[in-house]
Motif scaffolding. Structure first.
Motif, PDB file in Angstrom:
ATOM      1  N   ALA A 117       0.853  -1.199   0.000  1.00 42.96           N
ATOM      2  CA  ALA A 117       0.000   0.000   0.000  1.00 42.96           C
ATOM      3  C   ALA A 117       0.882   1.240   0.000  1.00 42.96           C
ATOM      4  O   ALA A 117       1.750   1.404   0.865  1.00 42.96           O
ATOM      5  N   VAL A 118       0.668   2.100  -0.999  1.00 44.22           N
ATOM      6  CA  VAL A 118       1.395   3.368  -1.100  1.00 44.22           C
ATOM      7  C   VAL A 118       0.405   4.517  -1.021  1.00 44.22           C
ATOM      8  O   VAL A 118      -0.809   4.319  -1.051  1.00 44.22           O
ATOM      9  N   ASP A 119       0.926   5.734  -0.918  1.00 45.52           N
ATOM     10  CA  ASP A 119       0.055   6.894  -0.718  1.00 45.52           C
ATOM     11  C   ASP A 119      -0.347   7.598  -2.000  1.00 45.52           C
ATOM     12  O   ASP A 119      -1.404   8.227  -2.056  1.00 45.52           O
ATOM     13  N   THR A 120       0.490   7.531  -3.032  1.00 46.47           N
ATOM     14  CA  THR A 120       0.227   8.302  -4.246  1.00 46.47           C
ATOM     15  C   THR A 120       0.514   7.462  -5.495  1.00 46.47           C
ATOM     16  O   THR A 120       1.291   6.490  -5.436  1.00 46.47           O
ATOM     17  N   PRO A 121      -0.077   7.832  -6.634  1.00 49.93           N
ATOM     18  CA  PRO A 121       0.225   7.124  -7.888  1.00 49.93           C
ATOM     19  C   PRO A 121       1.708   7.163  -8.249  1.00 49.93           C
ATOM     20  O   PRO A 121       2.242   6.211  -8.806  1.00 49.93           O
ATOM     21  N   ALA A 122       2.385   8.272  -7.920  1.00 53.88           N
ATOM     22  CA  ALA A 122       3.811   8.378  -8.225  1.00 53.88           C
ATOM     23  C   ALA A 122       4.621   7.323  -7.476  1.00 53.88           C
ATOM     24  O   ALA A 122       5.588   6.761  -8.013  1.00 53.88           O
ATOM     25  N   GLN A 123       4.236   7.040  -6.234  1.00 55.17           N
ATOM     26  CA  GLN A 123       4.929   6.015  -5.458  1.00 55.17           C
ATOM     27  C   GLN A 123       4.655   4.613  -6.004  1.00 55.17           C
ATOM     28  O   GLN A 123       5.443   3.694  -5.792  1.00 55.17           O
ATOM     29  N   ALA A 124       3.539   4.472  -6.700  1.00 51.09           N
ATOM     30  CA  ALA A 124       3.183   3.160  -7.246  1.00 51.09           C
ATOM     31  C   ALA A 124       3.941   2.841  -8.528  1.00 51.09           C
ATOM     32  O   ALA A 124       4.112   1.664  -8.876  1.00 51.09           O
ATOM     33  N   GLU A 125       4.392   3.870  -9.244  1.00 54.48           N
ATOM     34  CA  GLU A 125       5.024   3.673 -10.556  1.00 54.48           C
ATOM     35  C   GLU A 125       6.172   2.666 -10.535  1.00 54.48           C
ATOM     36  O   GLU A 125       6.226   1.760 -11.371  1.00 54.48           O
ATOM     37  N   PRO A 126       7.136   2.769  -9.602  1.00 51.84           N
ATOM     38  CA  PRO A 126       8.272   1.827  -9.630  1.00 51.84           C
ATOM     39  C   PRO A 126       7.876   0.377  -9.377  1.00 51.84           C
ATOM     40  O   PRO A 126       8.662  -0.527  -9.651  1.00 51.84           O
ATOM     41  N   LEU A 127       6.669   0.149  -8.847  1.00 54.72           N
ATOM     42  CA  LEU A 127       6.246  -1.203  -8.494  1.00 54.72           C
ATOM     43  C   LEU A 127       5.471  -1.904  -9.595  1.00 54.72           C
ATOM     44  O   LEU A 127       5.188  -3.103  -9.484  1.00 54.72           O
ATOM     45  N   HIS A 128       5.115  -1.188 -10.648  1.00 50.62           N
ATOM     46  CA  HIS A 128       4.231  -1.752 -11.668  1.00 50.62           C
ATOM     47  C   HIS A 128       4.844  -2.953 -12.391  1.00 50.62           C
ATOM     48  O   HIS A 128       4.131  -3.842 -12.846  1.00 50.62           O
ATOM     49  N   ASN A 129       6.168  -2.983 -12.511  1.00 51.16           N
ATOM     50  CA  ASN A 129       6.810  -4.089 -13.217  1.00 51.16           C
ATOM     51  C   ASN A 129       7.338  -5.169 -12.273  1.00 51.16           C
ATOM     52  O   ASN A 129       8.005  -6.098 -12.699  1.00 51.16           O
ATOM     53  N   SER A 130       7.032  -5.029 -10.987  1.00 49.30           N
ATOM     54  CA  SER A 130       7.487  -6.024 -10.013  1.00 49.30           C
ATOM     55  C   SER A 130       6.419  -7.093  -9.821  1.00 49.30           C
ATOM     56  O   SER A 130       5.345  -7.043 -10.424  1.00 49.30           O
ATOM     57  N   LYS A 131       6.718  -8.065  -8.971  1.00 51.10           N
ATOM     58  CA  LYS A 131       5.789  -9.163  -8.735  1.00 51.10           C
ATOM     59  C   LYS A 131       4.779  -8.857  -7.632  1.00 51.10           C
ATOM     60  O   LYS A 131       3.925  -9.685  -7.336  1.00 51.10           O
ATOM     61  N   VAL A 132       4.873  -7.672  -7.021  1.00 52.71           N
ATOM     62  CA  VAL A 132       3.953  -7.343  -5.929  1.00 52.71           C
ATOM     63  C   VAL A 132       2.708  -6.662  -6.487  1.00 52.71           C
ATOM     64  O   VAL A 132       2.734  -6.055  -7.570  1.00 52.71           O
ATOM     65  N   HIS A 133       1.611  -6.769  -5.759  1.00 49.78           N
ATOM     66  CA  HIS A 133       0.380  -6.068  -6.098  1.00 49.78           C
ATOM     67  C   HIS A 133       0.376  -4.732  -5.345  1.00 49.78           C
ATOM     68  O   HIS A 133       0.911  -4.638  -4.237  1.00 49.78           O
ATOM     69  N   VAL A 134      -0.240  -3.719  -5.937  1.00 44.76           N
ATOM     70  CA  VAL A 134      -0.173  -2.377  -5.362  1.00 44.76           C
ATOM     71  C   VAL A 134      -1.573  -1.801  -5.178  1.00 44.76           C
ATOM     72  O   VAL A 134      -2.431  -1.942  -6.053  1.00 44.76           O
ATOM     73  N   VAL A 135      -1.795  -1.148  -4.032  1.00 48.71           N
ATOM     74  CA  VAL A 135      -2.996  -0.346  -3.818  1.00 48.71           C
ATOM     75  C   VAL A 135      -2.555   1.053  -3.413  1.00 48.71           C
ATOM     76  O   VAL A 135      -1.490   1.231  -2.814  1.00 48.71           O
ATOM     77  N   ILE A 136      -3.383   2.044  -3.753  1.00 52.82           N
ATOM     78  CA  ILE A 136      -3.062   3.449  -3.478  1.00 52.82           C
ATOM     79  C   ILE A 136      -4.103   4.009  -2.519  1.00 52.82           C
ATOM     80  O   ILE A 136      -5.307   3.955  -2.792  1.00 52.82           O
TER      81      ILE A 136
END
Length: 331
Positions: free
Chosen positions: A75-94
């Motif tokens: 879980a991240v706070d902003t879309p910008a913080q989510a960007e580096p995770l998009h190509n990783s194996k983890v799932h992301v929520v904002i």
């Protein structure tokens, strides 16, 4: 909603903490031990995933190695913080709540996990977050999501600081939850209920055409009557907002909210109905309850902001709890 966890490591501290957005998670011995315990708890509880509340940087390959084969959600706070995770194996929520307390951000993250369909309402989920130290991870909690997301507290309604009686707020929110959960005749329904400060609300709205409640007696517009609520479910399929008095009477229906949304900030993806709900509560002292047509999610607005978010579960009656913890089944 304040998270209520089922592990001794959980905390009920509510003090705000600054998000560690730009910092790198240090995998100290204590943090590694916490993550290994999270994996063990998740395995023992057959949890669907492990949620880590960390908006900063991290060596996620090492983190996933410590968690074994457990599904990881970050879980991240902003879309910008989510960007580096998009190509990783983890799932992301904002969460879009960088200035909020860890508990409030965690509560939003739990809802987002269900909304994004990473986990289901009936699942268990292990959460790891920094409740005491925003620069690290220090707390482990286990949540049964249907218990947590299906439970609301009267205390949260009282924190809205409005002169609208709690019973009226509960009544309208319960009605909105039913509409979000059931729709009408198999079709999803979205609508808005605007409660209180009726005179000013009417001044900021206009009729869309025929008002289906006009001409009915006050008794026939009383939402505390189950038959009236069933009738409102039918009308909810029409465009426009319901205007509700603070004592629970439907003053008008099918109203267009006509006020500016200047100065209001909402999460990405919310539509015009939500902006209208935010705008009317910024311009008046009303509380707005908005049902999303796409998801059935119910959001409660006050002073231009989302104050509560409820994901209606399809097979569960919502239970309200008063401030001393005694359950009260919803109407």
């Amino acid at each position: 909603m304040n998270p209520e966890a089922r592990t001794p490591a959980a905390t009920d501290s509510k003090s705000p903490a600054t998000s560690p957005g730009g910092e790198t998670l240090r995998l100290t011995e204590n943090v590694k031990l916490l993550l290994e315990h999270a994996a063990a708890v998740a395995k023992a509880a057959e949890a669907a995933a492990i949620l880590i509340l960390w908006p900063g940087k991290a060596d996620w390959s090492r983190v996933t190695g410590l968690l074994g084969d457990q599904k990881l959600i970050v879980a991240v706070d902003t879309p910008a913080q989510a960007e580096p995770l998009h190509n990783s194996k983890v799932h992301v929520v904002i969460t879009n709540m960088p200035e909020s307390s860890p508990q409030d951000r965690l509560a939003e993250a739990l809802v987002e996990c269900v909304t994004e369909e990473y986990v289901a309402m009936g699942n268990d989920l292990v959460a790891v977050y920094g409740a005491f130290d925003a620069t690290s991870l220090d707390t482990l909690s286990l949540f049964h999501l249907s218990d947590y997301l299906g439970r609301l507290t009267v205390r949260e309604l009282r924190q809205l600081k409005t002169d609208i009686p709690v019973e009226t707020l509960k009544l309208v929110i319960n009605l909105a939850i039913e509409i979000g959960r059931e729709g009408r005749e198999g079709k999803p329904v979205g609508t808005i209920f605007v409660i209180g400060d009726t005179r000013r609300v009417l001044a900021h709205t206009r009729p869309l055409g025929f008002d289906p409640v006009r001409g009915y007696s006050k008794r026939e517009r009383n939402l505390f009557d189950a038959k009236v609520r069933e009738g409102i479910k039918e009308i909810a399929q029409l465009d426009g907002a319901f205007i509700i008095s603070k004592d629970g009477y439907v003053v008008a229906a099918c109203r267009h909210i006509d006020c500016s949304a200047d100065g209001i900030s909402l999460s990405k993806g919310l539509g015009s109905r939500h902006w209208a709900a935010a705008a009317i509560t910024r311009r008046t002292k009303a509380v707005a309850v908005c049902v999303s047509q796409s998801s059935g999610t119910v959001r409660v607005f006050h002073d231009g902001e989302v104050r509560m978010r409820i994901e209606p579960e399809r097979k569960r009656v919502v239970v309200w709890r008063d401030t001393d913890g005694n359950p009260e089944t919803a109407r």
